[in-house]
Design an enzyme around this catalytic site. Structure first.
Site, PDB file in Angstrom:
ATOM      1  N   GLY A  50      46.344  47.623  41.010  1.00 27.40           N
ATOM      2  CA  GLY A  50      47.046  46.481  41.592  1.00 27.40           C
ATOM      3  C   GLY A  50      47.235  45.397  40.549  1.00 27.40           C
ATOM      4  N   HIS A  51      47.624  45.822  39.350  1.00 26.38           N
ATOM      5  CA  HIS A  51      47.886  44.879  38.274  1.00 26.38           C
ATOM      6  C   HIS A  51      48.638  45.581  37.142  1.00 26.38           C
ATOM      7  CE1 HIS A  51      44.586  46.786  36.055  1.00 26.38           C
ATOM      8  NE2 HIS A  51      43.836  46.645  37.132  1.00 26.38           N
ATOM      9  N   ALA A  52      49.124  44.758  36.211  1.00 30.14           N
ATOM     10  CA  ALA A  52      49.706  45.271  34.968  1.00 30.14           C
ATOM     11  C   ALA A  52      49.008  44.542  33.827  1.00 30.14           C
ATOM     12  CB  ALA A  52      51.204  44.993  34.936  1.00 30.14           C
ATOM     13  N   ARG A  97      50.316  49.273  38.058  1.00 27.23           N
ATOM     14  CA  ARG A  97      49.642  50.509  38.508  1.00 27.23           C
ATOM     15  C   ARG A  97      48.756  50.232  39.712  1.00 27.23           C
ATOM     16  NH1 ARG A  97      46.563  50.037  33.895  1.00 27.23           N
ATOM     17  NH2 ARG A  97      48.541  49.306  33.079  1.00 27.23           N
TER      18      ARG A  97
END
Ligand code: TYD
Length: 135
Positions: A50-52, A97
């Site tokens: 839940g981040h890049a 992702r």
């Protein structure tokens, strides 16, 4: 997205006593290793990621079990199922992702190009899009 997300085959020494795989700096990954961590004891139904990342490159390896990785770029989205310890998923910078559908007992090894640095994270999806669109 294809140049920033790809499956990398990890060298494997096959042996009747069991297989052995290895990774060294730049082989078979395109970066020098600065952090190694692993995700384990994952409760059923958990979602992670839940981040890049602005700069970080990573290789995700399902050491045991399987899980799905949802990958998002500005215009594309794809889901990869990881289930072999000799096949890692390379994720370059600026790819969103999410990790889910972890099988029971699964373990994910992550090999990363930089030490942990919270300022490298984009944890808000809209912020990620805005960051990518910045000139
Ligand atoms: P995070 O990268 O958000 O995990 P995931 O992508 O698997 O959901 O990291 C979870 C927490 O762990 C966060 O508080 C930062 C911390 N962390 C470290 O302290 N050191 C590390 O090397 C990493 C990767 C994370």
């Amino acid at each position: 997205m294809d140049d920033k997300v790809r499956i990398i085959e990890i060298p494997k020494i096959k042996d009747h006593r069991g297989n052995l795989s290895f990774i060294t700096n730049m082989n078979p990954i395109p970066f020098k290793i600065n952090n190694v961590f692993y995700i384990y004891d994952i409760p059923g139904g958990s979602e992670r990621g839940g981040h890049a990342h602005k700069k970080l490159q990573q290789l995700l390896i399902p050491l045991s079990g399987s899980f799905d990785v949802v990958l998002k770029d500005l215009t594309t989205e794809k889901t990869m199922n990881l289930n072999r310890p000799d096949k890692g998923l390379y994720i370059g910078p600026l790819i969103w992702r999410e990790m889910k559908n972890f099988s029971s007992g699964s373990v994910c090894l992550v090999i990363a190009s930089l030490e942990y640095d919270e300022t490298d994270y984009l944890r808000d999806y809209n912020e990620f899009i805005e960051y990518k669109l910045k000139p």
